[in-house]
Design a protein around this motif. Structure first.
Motif, PDB file in Angstrom:
ATOM      1  N   MET A   1      36.787  21.971  73.907  1.00 19.91           N
ATOM      2  CA  MET A   1      38.002  21.329  73.461  1.00 19.91           C
ATOM      3  C   MET A   1      39.184  22.165  73.890  1.00 19.91           C
ATOM      4  O   MET A   1      39.074  23.371  74.078  1.00 19.91           O
ATOM      5  CB  MET A   1      37.925  21.112  71.964  1.00 19.91           C
ATOM      6  CG  MET A   1      38.894  21.849  71.088  1.00 19.91           C
ATOM      7  SD  MET A   1      38.568  21.644  69.349  1.00 19.91           S
ATOM      8  CE  MET A   1      38.806  23.325  68.864  1.00 19.91           C
ATOM      9  N   VAL A   2      40.313  21.498  74.048  1.00 16.39           N
ATOM     10  CA  VAL A   2      41.534  22.202  74.405  1.00 16.39           C
ATOM     11  C   VAL A   2      42.616  21.840  73.412  1.00 16.39           C
ATOM     12  O   VAL A   2      42.644  20.738  72.900  1.00 16.39           O
ATOM     13  CB  VAL A   2      42.000  21.871  75.834  1.00 16.39           C
ATOM     14  CG1 VAL A   2      42.449  20.446  75.952  1.00 16.39           C
ATOM     15  CG2 VAL A   2      43.124  22.802  76.270  1.00 16.39           C
ATOM     16  N   SER A   3      43.486  22.793  73.136  1.00 12.87           N
ATOM     17  CA  SER A   3      44.595  22.548  72.225  1.00 12.87           C
ATOM     18  C   SER A   3      45.902  22.722  72.972  1.00 12.87           C
ATOM     19  O   SER A   3      46.183  23.794  73.493  1.00 12.87           O
ATOM     20  CB  SER A   3      44.529  23.533  71.048  1.00 12.87           C
ATOM     21  OG  SER A   3      45.653  23.384  70.215  1.00 12.87           O
ATOM     22  N   SER A 142      40.195  12.314  75.680  1.00 13.52           N
ATOM     23  CA  SER A 142      40.866  12.967  76.800  1.00 13.52           C
ATOM     24  C   SER A 142      42.337  13.153  76.482  1.00 13.52           C
ATOM     25  O   SER A 142      42.891  12.474  75.617  1.00 13.52           O
ATOM     26  CB  SER A 142      40.740  12.122  78.079  1.00 13.52           C
ATOM     27  OG  SER A 142      41.695  11.075  78.104  1.00 13.52           O
ATOM     28  N   HIS A 143      42.956  14.072  77.194  1.00 15.89           N
ATOM     29  CA  HIS A 143      44.407  14.180  77.156  1.00 15.89           C
ATOM     30  C   HIS A 143      44.992  12.987  77.909  1.00 15.89           C
ATOM     31  O   HIS A 143      44.271  12.292  78.638  1.00 15.89           O
ATOM     32  CB  HIS A 143      44.848  15.489  77.815  1.00 15.89           C
ATOM     33  CG  HIS A 143      44.782  15.474  79.314  1.00 15.89           C
ATOM     34  ND1 HIS A 143      43.740  14.909  80.014  1.00 15.89           N
ATOM     35  CD2 HIS A 143      45.646  15.942  80.240  1.00 15.89           C
ATOM     36  CE1 HIS A 143      43.958  15.034  81.309  1.00 15.89           C
ATOM     37  NE2 HIS A 143      45.097  15.657  81.478  1.00 15.89           N
ATOM     38  N   PRO A 144      46.298  12.718  77.783  1.00 17.20           N
ATOM     39  CA  PRO A 144      46.906  11.677  78.613  1.00 17.20           C
ATOM     40  C   PRO A 144      46.685  11.996  80.089  1.00 17.20           C
ATOM     41  O   PRO A 144      46.853  13.136  80.522  1.00 17.20           O
ATOM     42  CB  PRO A 144      48.386  11.759  78.244  1.00 17.20           C
ATOM     43  CG  PRO A 144      48.395  12.294  76.843  1.00 17.20           C
ATOM     44  CD  PRO A 144      47.259  13.285  76.817  1.00 17.20           C
ATOM     45  N   VAL A 145      46.312  10.989  80.866  1.00 16.04           N
ATOM     46  CA  VAL A 145      46.012  11.228  82.277  1.00 16.04           C
ATOM     47  C   VAL A 145      47.237  10.901  83.125  1.00 16.04           C
ATOM     48  O   VAL A 145      47.643   9.748  83.228  1.00 16.04           O
ATOM     49  CB  VAL A 145      44.773  10.435  82.742  1.00 16.04           C
ATOM     50  CG1 VAL A 145      44.868   8.953  82.417  1.00 16.04           C
ATOM     51  CG2 VAL A 145      44.530  10.654  84.223  1.00 16.04           C
ATOM     52  N   VAL A 177      39.449  16.618  80.129  1.00 16.94           N
ATOM     53  CA  VAL A 177      40.637  16.374  80.930  1.00 16.94           C
ATOM     54  C   VAL A 177      40.345  15.252  81.919  1.00 16.94           C
ATOM     55  O   VAL A 177      39.317  15.274  82.599  1.00 16.94           O
ATOM     56  CB  VAL A 177      41.052  17.643  81.701  1.00 16.94           C
ATOM     57  CG1 VAL A 177      42.194  17.354  82.658  1.00 16.94           C
ATOM     58  CG2 VAL A 177      41.444  18.742  80.722  1.00 16.94           C
ATOM     59  N   SER A 178      41.222  14.278  81.992  1.00 16.59           N
ATOM     60  CA  SER A 178      41.105  13.202  82.969  1.00 16.59           C
ATOM     61  C   SER A 178      42.131  13.432  84.072  1.00 16.59           C
ATOM     62  O   SER A 178      43.283  13.761  83.795  1.00 16.59           O
ATOM     63  CB  SER A 178      41.339  11.857  82.275  1.00 16.59           C
ATOM     64  OG  SER A 178      41.201  10.785  83.186  1.00 16.59           O
ATOM     65  N   VAL A 179      41.707  13.272  85.321  1.00 16.93           N
ATOM     66  CA  VAL A 179      42.519  13.652  86.480  1.00 16.93           C
ATOM     67  C   VAL A 179      42.619  12.505  87.471  1.00 16.93           C
ATOM     68  O   VAL A 179      41.644  11.785  87.701  1.00 16.93           O
ATOM     69  CB  VAL A 179      41.885  14.873  87.196  1.00 16.93           C
ATOM     70  CG1 VAL A 179      42.721  15.300  88.397  1.00 16.93           C
ATOM     71  CG2 VAL A 179      41.695  16.033  86.232  1.00 16.93           C
ATOM     72  N   LEU A 206      35.486  22.833  77.826  1.00 15.72           N
ATOM     73  CA  LEU A 206      36.325  21.721  78.262  1.00 15.72           C
ATOM     74  C   LEU A 206      35.839  21.198  79.612  1.00 15.72           C
ATOM     75  O   LEU A 206      35.666  21.951  80.556  1.00 15.72           O
ATOM     76  CB  LEU A 206      37.781  22.179  78.378  1.00 15.72           C
ATOM     77  CG  LEU A 206      38.784  21.110  78.789  1.00 15.72           C
ATOM     78  CD1 LEU A 206      38.940  20.067  77.696  1.00 15.72           C
ATOM     79  CD2 LEU A 206      40.137  21.751  79.102  1.00 15.72           C
ATOM     80  N   LYS A 207      35.622  19.878  79.684  1.00 14.47           N
ATOM     81  CA  LYS A 207      35.145  19.254  80.910  1.00 14.47           C
ATOM     82  C   LYS A 207      36.274  18.483  81.597  1.00 14.47           C
ATOM     83  O   LYS A 207      37.226  18.054  80.959  1.00 14.47           O
ATOM     84  CB  LYS A 207      33.979  18.303  80.615  1.00 14.47           C
ATOM     85  CG  LYS A 207      32.780  18.972  79.955  1.00 14.47           C
ATOM     86  CD  LYS A 207      32.189  20.060  80.827  1.00 14.47           C
ATOM     87  CE  LYS A 207      30.947  20.680  80.183  1.00 14.47           C
ATOM     88  NZ  LYS A 207      30.401  21.779  80.997  1.00 14.47           N
TER      89      LYS A 207
END
Length: 281
Positions: A1-3, A142-145, A177-179, A206-207
């Motif tokens: 996870m990421v913060s 996911s975070h916003p991509v 994370v979405s890229v 984190l993936k």
């Protein structure tokens, strides 16, 4: 996870985590932008078993893949207008075949460029109020991509700052994370390194998922070259868990920007050389 909003000094450690340890292979997905894609085309893209997940740029699964006996997993995507108090209920019926949730597709881009523009501060509040609580229900979020441009990374920085201000000490937690990337292999590698420097390096689990990748306006041969190079590159990175090629359609259905070289399917229904490589298990 990421913060989002963690200690900036920790970012200096990011490159040490940019590992090239080989994995068993990166999972492949489908970005299904043309609906409905012929069932025969979807069957060709999924029958080999090389594709294990897909998304549709919204919260609604493809009817054929939903109703078939396929084990291809659905990744819903929530855009800003859909983030509200009823989001949890809307996702309940998807839970059986879904556990990864994509969020806020290209919020740094205007609608005329295929984005879903929103102020980073407003996005942070929506994310905190409606997206993060879904983790308690078993979702990986996911975070916003953002787009694969400096503009996208600038939006992420503002989003991170807003998260830190709104939720001190925690920020906006994310599981993966979405890229997005459009261009050549060297550009992809540079973009990935920039993103790794941006994210909190203490999140060792984190993936990354590359949910859009192609070489727009390039020939089929150039796109195949990118796909082969990117596949090996992703397989060698232990933190990259999956990627989806932007081209799950017939050549005639490509848009004016990408053009037909990105397509996985020929106009006659046969797979292109890109499609054949992508679906080879």
């Amino acid at each position: 996870m990421v913060s989002f909003g963690g200690s900036s000094s920790l970012l200096l450690l990011a490159l040490s985590l940019f590992s090239t340890t080989a994995t068993a292979g990166t999972s492949r997905g489908l970005a299904l932008g043309v609906e409905p894609l012929a069932q025969a085309d979807l069957k060709k893209l999924t029958d080999s078993g090389a594709v294990s997940w897909y998304y549709t740029w919204n919260m609604y699964p493809n009817k054929y893949l939903k109703d078939s006996k396929s084990n291809v997993k659905f990744f819903p995507l929530v855009n800003p207008a859909q983030a509200n108090k009823d989001l949890g209920n809307a996702l309940k019926d998807l839970r059986a075949k879904s556990d990864h949730l994509l969020t806020f597709n290209e919020p740094d881009m205007g609608k005329d460029r295929g984005g879903n523009p929103i102020d980073p501060g407003q996005a942070a509040q929506l994310y905190i109020d409606h997206i993060m609580p879904l983790r308690e229900k078993g979702w990986k979020i996911s975070h916003p991509v953002v787009s694969g441009s400096p503009e996208g990374r600038n939006w992420l920085k503002k989003f991170s700052d807003a998260c830190k201000a709104k939720k001190p000490g925690k920020g906006c937690v994310s599981d993966f994370v979405s890229v997005h990337w459009y261009g050549d292999l060297n550009g992809l590698k540079g973009h990935m390194e920039e993103l790794r420097k941006f994210y909190n390096p203490t999140a060792n689990n984190l993936k990354f998922y590359i949910t859009e990748i192609a070489y727009p306006a390039a020939s089929e041969a150039k796109n195949l070259e990118l796909l082969k190079g990117a596949s090996k590159y992703f397989d060698d990175l232990k933190f990259v868990e999956g990627f989806s090629w932007f081209g799950s359609f017939r050549q005639k259905d490509a848009n004016a920007w990408t053009k037909g070289g990105v397509a996985l399917v020929k106009n006659n229904g046969d797979l292109t050389s890109v499609g054949s490589f992508y679906t080879k298990k």
